[in-house]
Each structure stands twice: as C-alpha cells, then as structure tokens.
Write an enzyme that holds these catalytic residues in place. Structure first.
Site, PDB file in Angstrom:
ATOM      1  N   HIS A 382       0.799  -1.232   0.000  1.00  0.00           N
ATOM      2  CA  HIS A 382       0.000   0.000   0.000  1.00  0.00           C
ATOM      3  C   HIS A 382       0.824   1.271   0.000  1.00  0.00           C
ATOM      4  O   HIS A 382       0.244   2.357   0.019  1.00  0.00           O
ATOM      5  CB  HIS A 382      -0.933   0.041   1.210  1.00  0.00           C
ATOM      6  CG  HIS A 382      -2.137  -0.829   1.075  1.00  0.00           C
ATOM      7  ND1 HIS A 382      -3.308  -0.389   0.520  1.00  0.00           N
ATOM      8  CD2 HIS A 382      -2.344  -2.127   1.391  1.00  0.00           C
ATOM      9  CE1 HIS A 382      -4.200  -1.366   0.525  1.00  0.00           C
ATOM     10  NE2 HIS A 382      -3.632  -2.438   1.045  1.00  0.00           N
ATOM     11  N   LYS A 573      -9.378  13.974   3.435  1.00  0.00           N
ATOM     12  CA  LYS A 573      -8.476  12.819   3.513  1.00  0.00           C
ATOM     13  C   LYS A 573      -7.576  13.059   4.714  1.00  0.00           C
ATOM     14  O   LYS A 573      -7.611  14.145   5.294  1.00  0.00           O
ATOM     15  CB  LYS A 573      -7.642  12.684   2.234  1.00  0.00           C
ATOM     16  CG  LYS A 573      -7.013  14.009   1.769  1.00  0.00           C
ATOM     17  CD  LYS A 573      -6.243  13.863   0.463  1.00  0.00           C
ATOM     18  CE  LYS A 573      -7.112  13.756  -0.761  1.00  0.00           C
ATOM     19  NZ  LYS A 573      -6.966  12.484  -1.468  1.00  0.00           N
ATOM     20  N   ARG A 574      -6.783  12.067   5.116  1.00  0.00           N
ATOM     21  CA  ARG A 574      -5.839  12.321   6.199  1.00  0.00           C
ATOM     22  C   ARG A 574      -4.984  13.537   5.866  1.00  0.00           C
ATOM     23  O   ARG A 574      -4.671  13.786   4.693  1.00  0.00           O
ATOM     24  CB  ARG A 574      -4.935  11.095   6.409  1.00  0.00           C
ATOM     25  CG  ARG A 574      -5.648   9.932   7.053  1.00  0.00           C
ATOM     26  CD  ARG A 574      -6.154  10.293   8.432  1.00  0.00           C
ATOM     27  NE  ARG A 574      -5.050  10.377   9.360  1.00  0.00           N
ATOM     28  CZ  ARG A 574      -4.843   9.530  10.358  1.00  0.00           C
ATOM     29  NH1 ARG A 574      -5.688   8.546  10.583  1.00  0.00           N
ATOM     30  NH2 ARG A 574      -3.812   9.668  11.153  1.00  0.00           N
ATOM     31  N   LYS A 579       0.025  14.639   0.705  1.00  0.00           N
ATOM     32  CA  LYS A 579      -1.282  14.908   0.109  1.00  0.00           C
ATOM     33  C   LYS A 579      -1.468  16.398  -0.197  1.00  0.00           C
ATOM     34  O   LYS A 579      -2.388  16.786  -0.897  1.00  0.00           O
ATOM     35  CB  LYS A 579      -2.393  14.402   1.025  1.00  0.00           C
ATOM     36  CG  LYS A 579      -2.412  12.861   1.155  1.00  0.00           C
ATOM     37  CD  LYS A 579      -3.495  12.393   2.122  1.00  0.00           C
ATOM     38  CE  LYS A 579      -3.539  10.896   2.346  1.00  0.00           C
ATOM     39  NZ  LYS A 579      -4.306  10.152   1.329  1.00  0.00           N
ATOM     40  N   THR A 681      -8.702   6.305  -2.750  1.00  0.00           N
ATOM     41  CA  THR A 681     -10.044   5.802  -3.010  1.00  0.00           C
ATOM     42  C   THR A 681     -11.049   6.940  -2.869  1.00  0.00           C
ATOM     43  O   THR A 681     -12.133   6.878  -3.442  1.00  0.00           O
ATOM     44  CB  THR A 681     -10.429   4.673  -2.028  1.00  0.00           C
ATOM     45  OG1 THR A 681     -10.120   5.098  -0.698  1.00  0.00           O
ATOM     46  CG2 THR A 681      -9.675   3.402  -2.352  1.00  0.00           C
ATOM     47  N   LYS A 685     -14.637   7.903  -4.944  1.00  0.00           N
ATOM     48  CA  LYS A 685     -15.941   8.223  -4.356  1.00  0.00           C
ATOM     49  C   LYS A 685     -16.467   9.552  -4.893  1.00  0.00           C
ATOM     50  O   LYS A 685     -17.653   9.704  -5.161  1.00  0.00           O
ATOM     51  CB  LYS A 685     -15.839   8.274  -2.833  1.00  0.00           C
ATOM     52  CG  LYS A 685     -15.401   6.972  -2.196  1.00  0.00           C
ATOM     53  CD  LYS A 685     -15.126   7.164  -0.695  1.00  0.00           C
ATOM     54  CE  LYS A 685     -14.126   6.158  -0.178  1.00  0.00           C
ATOM     55  NZ  LYS A 685     -13.565   6.573   1.123  1.00  0.00           N
TER      56      LYS A 685
HETATM   57  C1  LIG Z   1     -12.278   7.036   1.401  1.00  0.00           C
HETATM   58  C2  LIG Z   1     -11.882   7.490   2.737  1.00  0.00           C
HETATM   59  C3  LIG Z   1     -10.537   7.773   2.995  1.00  0.00           C
HETATM   60  C4  LIG Z   1      -9.455   7.692   1.939  1.00  0.00           C
HETATM   61  O1  LIG Z   1      -9.384   8.928   1.246  1.00  0.00           O
HETATM   62  P1  LIG Z   1      -8.165   9.258   0.247  1.00  0.00           P
HETATM   63  O2  LIG Z   1      -8.632  10.527  -0.391  1.00  0.00           O
HETATM   64  O3  LIG Z   1      -8.083   8.140  -0.720  1.00  0.00           O
HETATM   65  O4  LIG Z   1      -6.957   9.429   1.071  1.00  0.00           O
HETATM   66  C5  LIG Z   1     -10.194   8.182   4.266  1.00  0.00           C
HETATM   67  N1  LIG Z   1     -11.120   8.310   5.237  1.00  0.00           N
HETATM   68  C6  LIG Z   1     -12.432   8.055   5.014  1.00  0.00           C
HETATM   69  C7  LIG Z   1     -13.402   8.232   6.127  1.00  0.00           C
HETATM   70  C8  LIG Z   1     -12.855   7.626   3.763  1.00  0.00           C
HETATM   71  O5  LIG Z   1     -14.146   7.354   3.570  1.00  0.00           O
END
Ligand SMILES: *Cc1c(COP(=O)(O)O)cnc(C)c1O
Length: 839
Positions: A382, A573-574, A579, A681, A685
């Site tokens: 990952h 995101k984190r 990022k 991911t 979404k």
């Molecule tokens: C999808 C998701 C992530 C991952 O987000 P990235 O933009 O891919 O880093 C992190 N936290 C939550 C709650 C999510 O639903």
C-alpha cells in the site's frame, strides 16, 4: 449401513402472537408490520426502558437488533453452505476495518429501507434521525481500513465465501475536535452504549504466546523439535459482525479478536502478593487490543503494535486450522481451502506463524509447510514511502517472538541461498534482499517477509504497481516476475452512491433500472443523457440539494454558512504533507490576495472545504490544520471577499460525514506529489458522485483520467519522472519563489501573522519547511496548480458544460467499483468461486 428409519418430520405450527404475527415473522419478516412488532419487542425485551424513559438511541438500538435478526438466518445459512460445499474461503487479514455506520447499509443491502421507514413512522419516529444516532466503529485510520470494508461488501455481494479477520480495538481512531483552530484528540469510546451488530463468541478462543525462550528436544520418533516456553499467554476471543451482501442472501463474517487474561483469578489460590500480580497480568493482557495506533507516526519503540499484529494473526490462523480440522480436511490441504490476503505488511508475521503452526505444532516437514505457506498467502502493498515501510528492531522482535525470529533466520537462509544461486557473486543484491536489515540498527523487514512468503504480490493502482516493480520491490520482481500484478482499488457503489446519494440513486433507477449497483458498467448508458438538457437540469438539482444538505451540516458543526450555489471545492483525507493540503491553501491565499488587490475581479464564487485527521504526533500536519483554520477565520470574516469565497474545515472526518461530503462536491482535490499516493479511493468516491477532479498524475488519478477522458479532468503538475529528476538534480524551492512574485507575497502574508491574529510565529515552521526542506515539492507545483484552478473557474462559468462533464464522470466511473477489483482478486489471485446461499 445405517438401518435406523429416518426421523419423522413433524411440522409444528409457529406460535401466533396477539398481533397475528408469528414469532418467525417478528424475527425475520420483511414487511412493515413485522418490523414494527420487532422494534416494539426489542424495546421491551432487549432494552427494557419504560416508555417515559425511551430515547431516540433506544429506537436506533431496537431497530438495529431487528435488522440483525433478519441477517441472522442468512448468516447461518451462509456458514452452513460454505461448510457443506467445502468451498475455498477468502481470509482477508487487516489490522483495520473502517466499516462506517451499519444500520443504513444493512437496510439497503437487505432491501428493506422503505419498510423500516414506514415501521418507524408508525411508531412516531423518523428513520433519518434514528440513523444519526449510530456511533460508527472507527477501527481504521483512513483509506486502507475503508478499502477492507469495501472489499467485504463486494465479497458478500459477489457471493464469495469470505471472512475478514482483524482486531476489536476498544478505542478506535480518536475523535477530532477543533479548539481555536488546533486539532484536539478525544478518546473514541465507541462501545460506550453497546454494539448491537456484533455477536460475542466466547467459546471461540485461541491462546497466543509472548516472550520467553525456546527449547530444543527430541520427539518420540527421534526428530529434533523446538518448544516455545513463553513468558505470558494471552487469550483471544472472537466477536463476529455479519456483513450482508446486496440483493443476495450471502452474509459473510467480520471476525475481530479481543484480548483477555487467561485465568480469571481465584481469590482462594493467591496470597496477597500473587493477587496483585494476577491483576497486573490481567491488565497487561487486555492492553493488547486497547487502542488503534494512528498512522504517520514514527513506529519506533511500539512494542505493543507488533504485539497486536501477532495477536490477531495468530488467533486468525489458529482459527482457520481449527475449522479445517472440524471439516475433516487434512492440514496438507490448507492452501486448497484458504486464500489468505495480507492487507499491507501489518499481518505479514502470518507467514512465520503459519510455518510455526505447521512445523512445530502439526509436525509437517519444512519443505511441505513452506509450499503450503507460499501457496496460501497473497500480499498487497500500500505504500512506497520509505518511512512507512515496516521494520522491527531485532532486540524487540527477539524479546516478543523468540521462536519466530529463529524461523525467520531459517526462511532467510534458504531464501538467500536461492538468490545466490540465481545471481551468483552479487552479494550487494543478497544484502538488499535479506529479510534482516543490517545497515544501522539490525531489523526485520516486514515487506521482504511478505514478498518471500506470498505467491502473489500486488500494488493498488497501475502506476503504483509499476513503481513497486521499479523501486522498493525491484529485486523481488527480478527474482519472481510472475508473482507481481496490479489490482486497482475500488469502492462500493452501495454505500458511496446508493446510500450516500439517495437523490442520484432515484434518478439512476429511473434512467437505467435497478441493476446498476451490481453492474456499474451500465452507467455508461448515462453518456447519451449528458446531452439532454432536461436530464442535466435534474442532475443539477440533485447536486444542489446535496450541497444544501452538507451546508446545513457544516453550519451546525462550525457556524460557517455556505451558499449551495457556489462551487464546492473539497479536499477530505488524512492530513499529510504528501497529500499537500498546504498547496490548496496557497491557492486560496493567492485568490484572496487577488480579490483584495482587485475588488472588481470576476471569479466563480467558491466554498473551499477541508476535512481530515492528523496523527497526534505529526507536528507539520497539525500546523497545516491550524493554517487552514486561520485562513478560514480571516477570509470568512472579511466582507471584501466573503461574498465570493469562504473556507470551512469539517471536524472529525469519518465515514458517516463522508457520506454527506462526497455527494456534495463539484471539484475533487487529488493533488498529491506524483509517485506518492499509492491509489487513493476518495478520488473514486468523488467521481462516482459526479465531481470533476483537479489532480496530478498520481495513483488511480491516472486511470480516472483515462476513463473519463482528458477533456473532463483538470490535470496539472510534475510527473513522477519529473519529480525524481528534480530530486536527483537538487530541489531549490527558493528558485520558485525568486521567479514568482505572487508566490513570494503569499508566503510573506502567511509568515506575517496575518492569518494568526498577528502571531508571526505560528506558521513560520510551515513556510520554512516549504522554502527550505520540502520533500513533496509543493512550491514546484504551485504555478501549475494556480493556473489549472483558473481553468476550473472558467469551466464553472459554463453551467451546462460543467453538468455534462459531471454526468460523464459518473457515467465512466464503473471501473472503480470494488466489485471489479474483487472479481480480479478472486480470479487471478485467490481462485475463489461464488457459492449461492438459499434460505
Ligand atoms: C475514502 C476514505 C478515505 C481515503 O481517502 P483518500 O482521499 O483516498 O486518502 C479516508 N477516510 C475516510 C473516512 C474515507 O471514507
């Protein structure tokens, strides 16, 4: 032959209650009346508050139990079917499962949302309000844990026998509050009011050893063997959460292990000193599954983290062996019955543990055990970030797992012999590939262990899999090219489209029929609709309603009022330097300054929305949160600009509020330094829900752009090769500043205390980092990013074309369904077939 006649089948009519419903109906009926009675019964018999004291949470809990009842016989039938058919089972080993709230998803997957809504309405309750009562189990940090949850949803929906194995943390990821712009971490007491979704299985227990030493002995047959004499034994008990597939009866299991002390102590047997010792043992044992470790922190000294990993992996493998023997299958056939996937290196100690169980306990010979082990495991990588690759210092490893270290030495000895045989004379390669790192403090390299012990190794997006073969696992790729493949991540369209975006779900049902949630390729039929003005109007109305819903949530949680007609530009995101939330902030400050300098400037009004947690010990990430909030405070209060731009930070980003956030986005920010985001991911979404992406060529962005077409994607920034090139030549951010006066002014403004009520110290470290020591090349991408945002603004002016592009994003998002990903894993790595479950 058995001569006994078969027992007579006597049909007993189920007892009838006063409502005319049978007990069977009340436990399993899918109609409104049965659900209503079930909720009423659970309020009385499972919860037991008098009507005057019945709370909203009680209604949540009663409905949850009623829904769980409806999953129960599906779950038992699934277990029975898998047992009868002797099918191969996927065991997905993951230290994290970020499941999100269960109730809404289970209602959706069972197909009884409307019935539950009506049943509650008859009881005077509103389903949407009841749904908000659920406290989500935060048993993951972010993307990796959420991926595991999406994969469980797809495995059940695709009728693949599967178990998710993990850890039942008593405290999950902390809750985030924002105090004066800073992140505050609050302990996540998610079990405080009970958990209706899990079923404790105290009789499913395994014992896990710690520490101590090993002894050699000769067995009855005269073979040399090893006995592990542990210092401590911890008991793991199972808690099962059924995971219901969508539109099918298959209901799989998420089995999480909780640690307990082995003996409940006996007052008679202990003198006072021993009593306190016994209490202490209990506390130490139960500490193992206390708390989820946040990501992005240096792992040094985290002895307990290795303990957690070993604990859940050992329980899981023992459990598989136990079930295998219950089925009467010989241990030699282990790999024909189980496909075990390692979600990153966290469970990779499993390679060694399976060897120990097979060789020391089941007394298989080494070669046979090794063949089974390699055939059993698959490893998903990952990350390529060197600081995120797990290694454990040898002394710590030795102290906790003395027998495993011996086994690792033996695996390594045989493995390095193979390397020498293949690449003779190449001792540098041998040192690079060894399971033991020798430079600096000696350590065990978990990624190497996972690679050596798995027949299949995959990355999580095409670019990432290529980089994996060219960088961190290059030597392993040269040794075993056939083990490597790509499995681009996916997300479940059930939770992240059907559940999160009911408006769009209704429109898609109307336009495409109701099969799209399990056949996302059908979304391509929307392409024709993109040119239909009436359809575009409906599309826009849905997006605007979602934005209104998010604006209401943000107002309630931050006091910031956003206008749902503005462009919603979202980065959730984190919080991490790679990022690059701070790159986003630099653009916001740039726009702010332009508006201040030139009040007549024609810009598309925008709401900049952020969300995400920072690791508690990650200094720079926490400063970035403070910076976002400082900039938000200043801009939102400035009447010169706040009719055209605003900034909001949504506290405590989690799955629950993610379901409000993704559907409300016009623009998805995916701006990581190229080569750093394995897949992402969140990007998928957003796309599913019709957001356009502004992004770099990183992770799955590359494939998103391929699918949607370059003309429907806002691309900017350095490529992976360019990033590498600049790093080789030496990166000089001061040159970027010298050649860009606007950038210089922006940095000076941040540095001046303008966004921190005059305190010029607060953001000095951020600006200094960007200026002198930034491995993520923020300033190198600044100009391209700002220019790209101008293209976004211009595109937003043309509402009809923007809507067209939005529709095309959803229409072309089918590839990013986790169903596609899981089919690939099943066909190409696990060799696991569907098994239909009947009721
Ligand atoms: C999808 C998701 C992530 C991952 O987000 P990235 O933009 O891919 O880093 C992190 N936290 C939550 C709650 C999510 O639903």
């Amino acid at each position: 032959m058995d001569s006994k006649p078969p027992p007579k089948q006597i049909k007993i009519a189920p007892p009838v209650t006063t409502t005319g419903l049978t007990d069977v109906d009340v436990r399993s009926g899918m109609q409104v009346a049965a659900l209503k009675q079930a909720v009423t019964d659970h309020l009385r018999y499972s919860i037991g508050h008098p009507p005057v004291a019945t709370t909203l949470h009680d209604y949540y809990y009663a409905l949850a139990l009623a829904v769980r009842d409806r999953m129960q016989h599906r779950w038992l039938n699934t277990l029975q079917t898998n047992f009868d058919l002797k099918r191969k089972i996927v065991c997905y080993l993951s230290a994290e499962f970020l499941m999100g709230p269960h109730l809404g998803n289970n209602l959706l997957n069972l197909g009884i949302e409307q019935e539950a809504r009506a049943a509650l309405a008859e009881l005077g309750q509103d389903l949407d309000i009841v749904l908000e009562c659920e406290e989500e189990p935060g048993l993951g940090n972010g993307g990796l844990g959420r991926l595991a949850a999406c994969y469980l949803d797809s495995l059940a929906t695709l009728q693949r026998p599967a178990v998710g194995y993990g850890i039942r943390y008593e405290f999950g990821i902390f809750d985030q509050e924002i105090h004066d712009g800073w992140q505050a971490e609050i302990t996540d007491k998610w079990l405080r009011y009970g958990n209706p979704w899990e079923i404790a299985k105290p009789e499913v227990a395994h014992y896990v050893n710690w520490g101590g030493h090993t002894e050699y002995y000769r067995d009855e047959a005269g073979n040399d063997r090893v006995r592990w004499m542990p210092y401590r034994v911890v008991k793991g008990t199972a808690y099962d959460t059924p995971t219901q597939g969508y539109g099918v009866n298959n209901c799989n299991t998420l089995r999480l292990w909780s640690a307990e002390a082995v003996e409940s102590f006996d007052f008679q047997a202990f003198n006072t000193g021993d009593y306190y010792q016994a209490v202490e043992d209990k506390i130490i044992s139960e500490t193992v599954t206390k708390v989820l470790y946040p990501n992005d922190e240096p792992q040094i000294g985290k002895h307990l983290r290795l303990g957690q990993q070993y604990f859940f992996v050992s329980c899981s493998l023992q459990n598989m062996l136990h079930i295998l023997s219950l089925s009467g299958v010989p241990v030699e056939n282990f790999a024909e019955r189980y496909a075990v996937q390692l979600n990153d290196t966290h469970p990779s100690i499993g390679v060694v543990e399976l060897m120990r169980l097979l060789v020391d306990e089941r007394r298989l010979d080494w070669d046979k055990a090794w063949a089974i082990t390699v055939q059993t495991f698959g490893y998903t990588n990952h990350t390529l970030l060197p600081e995120a690759l797990e290694t454990w210092p040898l002394p710590m490893f030795q102290a906790l797992l003395p027998r495993h270290l011996e086994i690792i030495y033996e695996i390594n000895r045989r493995f390095l012999d193979e390397v020498r045989a293949r690449f003779s004379g190449d001792e540098a390669r041998v040192a690079r590939m060894s399971l033991i790192g020798e430079e600096g403090e000696k350590c065990v390299r978990m990624a190497h262990l996972a690679a050596v012990g798995s027949h299949a190794i995959n990355g999580v997006a095409a670019l990432h899999s290529d980089l994996l073969k060219a960088s961190v696992l290059k030597d392993f790729y040269e040794m075993w090219p056939e083990r490597f493949s790509n499995k681009t991540n996916g997300v479940t369209p059930r939770r992240f489209l059907a559940l999160a975006n009911p408006g769009l779900r209704a429109l898609l049902n109307e336009a495409l029929g109701e099969q799209w949630p399990v056949n996302m390729e059908q979304l391509h039929q929307l392409e024709a609709k993109a040119d239909d003005a009436a359809f575009r109007r409906k599309w826009r109305a849905i997006k605007e309603a979602n934005k209104k819903r998010l604006a209401d949530y943000i107002l309630a949680h931050t006091d910031i009022e956003l206008d749902p007609t503005w462009l919603f530009d979202i980065q959730v995101k984190r919080i991490h330097e790679y990022k690059r939330q701070h790159l986003n902030v630099l653009h916001i400050v740039t726009l702010y300054r332009r508006l201040k300098e030139n009040p007549g400037l024609n810009i598309s009004p925008r709401a900049f929305i952020f969300g995400g947690k920072a690791a508690p010990g990650y200094f720079m990430a926490k400063r970035i949160i403070k910076l976002i909030n400082g900039v938000a405070e200043t801009i939102n209060a400035d009447p010169d600009v706040n009719t055209r731009m605003k900034v909001a930070f949504v506290p405590n980003f989690n799955v629950q509020n993610a379901q409000l956030i993704y559907p409300a986005a016009d623009l998805s920010e995916q701006i990581s330094t190229a080569g750093k985001e394995a897949s992402g991911t969140g990007n998928m979404k957003f796309m599913l829900n019709g957001a356009l992406t502004i992004g770099t060529l990183d992770g799955a962005n590359v494939e998103i752009r391929e699918e949607v077409g370059a003309e429907n994607f806002f691309l900017f920034g350095l490529t992976t090769e360019e990033v590498e090139h600049i790093k080789r030549e030496g990166y000089h951010p001061t040159d970027c500043i010298a050649s860009n006066s606007e950038l210089r002014t922006v940095l000076e403004l941040i540095n001046s205390g303008y966004f921190s009520r005059g305190d010029a110290e607060v953001f000095r470290s951020v600006v200094n980092n960007l200026t002198y020591s930034d491995p993520f090349l923020v300033l190198a991408d600044y100009a391209a990013y700002v220019a790209c945002q101008e293209r976004v603004s211009a595109a937003w002016q043309d509402k009809e074309n923007w809507t067209r592009m939005s529709i095309l994003n959803t229409a072309r998002s089918g590839k990013f369904s986790s169903d596609r990903a899981i089919r690939e894993y099943c066909d190409e790595i696990w060799n696991v077939q569907p098994a239909t479950v009947k009721l």
